[in-house]
Write an enzyme that holds these catalytic residues in place. Sequence first.
Site, PDB file in Angstrom:
ATOM      1  N   GLY A   7     -27.571 -46.399  30.594  1.00  0.00           N
ATOM      2  CA  GLY A   7     -27.448 -45.044  30.061  1.00  0.00           C
ATOM      3  C   GLY A   7     -28.509 -44.769  29.015  1.00  0.00           C
ATOM      4  CB  VAL A  59     -23.436 -49.023  36.216  1.00  0.00           C
ATOM      5  CG1 VAL A  59     -24.738 -48.982  35.436  1.00  0.00           C
ATOM      6  CG2 VAL A  59     -22.514 -47.869  35.861  1.00  0.00           C
ATOM      7  CG  ASN A  84     -25.171 -45.846  25.878  1.00  0.00           C
ATOM      8  OD1 ASN A  84     -24.340 -45.478  25.057  1.00  0.00           O
ATOM      9  ND2 ASN A  84     -26.062 -45.009  26.405  1.00  0.00           N
ATOM     10  CB  SER A 136     -15.184 -43.898  22.544  1.00  0.00           C
ATOM     11  OG  SER A 136     -14.717 -42.657  22.038  1.00  0.00           O
ATOM     12  CE1 TYR A 149     -15.870 -41.850  27.351  1.00  0.00           C
ATOM     13  CE2 TYR A 149     -14.684 -41.438  25.309  1.00  0.00           C
ATOM     14  CZ  TYR A 149     -15.850 -41.758  25.972  1.00  0.00           C
ATOM     15  OH  TYR A 149     -16.995 -41.997  25.248  1.00  0.00           O
ATOM     16  CE  LYS A 153     -16.759 -45.269  26.571  1.00  0.00           C
ATOM     17  NZ  LYS A 153     -18.049 -45.932  26.909  1.00  0.00           N
TER      18      LYS A 153
END
Length: 238
Positions: A7, A59, A84, A136, A149, A153
């Site tokens: 990223g 990825v 990332n 995050s 999300y 994370k």
Amino acid sequence: MKALVTGGSGALGRAMCETLAAAGHEVWVHANANIERAQEVVQRIAAAGGVARAVAFDVTDADATLAAVQRMLADGPIQILINNAGIHDDAPMAGMTQQQWRRVIDVSLNGFFNVTQPLLMPMIRTRWGRIVNIASVSGVTGNRGQTNYAAAKAGLIGATKSLSLELASRHITVNAVAPGIIASPMIEEAFPPQRIKEIVPAGRVGEPDEVAQMVAYLVSDAAAYVTGQVLSINGGLA
């Protein structure tokens, strides 16, 4: 040292690539599909006197990732890895689709595995390495509308802690950085300045360079005794 930043063509990734290059590392700048964006970062690094190369692969595609990693390893081991790459596709879980769930998990977690696993043995043989996973604040505290999300994370944080135990005796550190609200065009649209002042104790968004400097510390010799940690950078948000 050779470094790979997945990223690396985004706002945060670019800052990390440029900071690592300025520290003297040879940087592979990764993009998902748009290699032109990665090449723009490479050109910026070259103009500043650094050394970098662009690479593009998905990825989440294990075979494509392995092929790309093997090509990069042909020039020697990659001893600094910054995971990332990540996406978010927000929705309350009651209205979340399976595609939203799977895609976000796939990039952050399966992508982490696909990139990291084939780099480990070459790194282990050198008995030196630095792996930094970009998590995050959502993975630490949770956030409404981001169950997928936050799960991705949080899983990355768990993987960080476990992998750090496996690699510590090889002089390889594994840490996570958990950013809060970091400046980007998307953030500017989602969070007006007044809203930022209301929710962030520091009263402002973070800058990509501030995250990049934390990453630079973690990959340096000064952080040789720091492993298995989650370093938050969020202006007091959590």
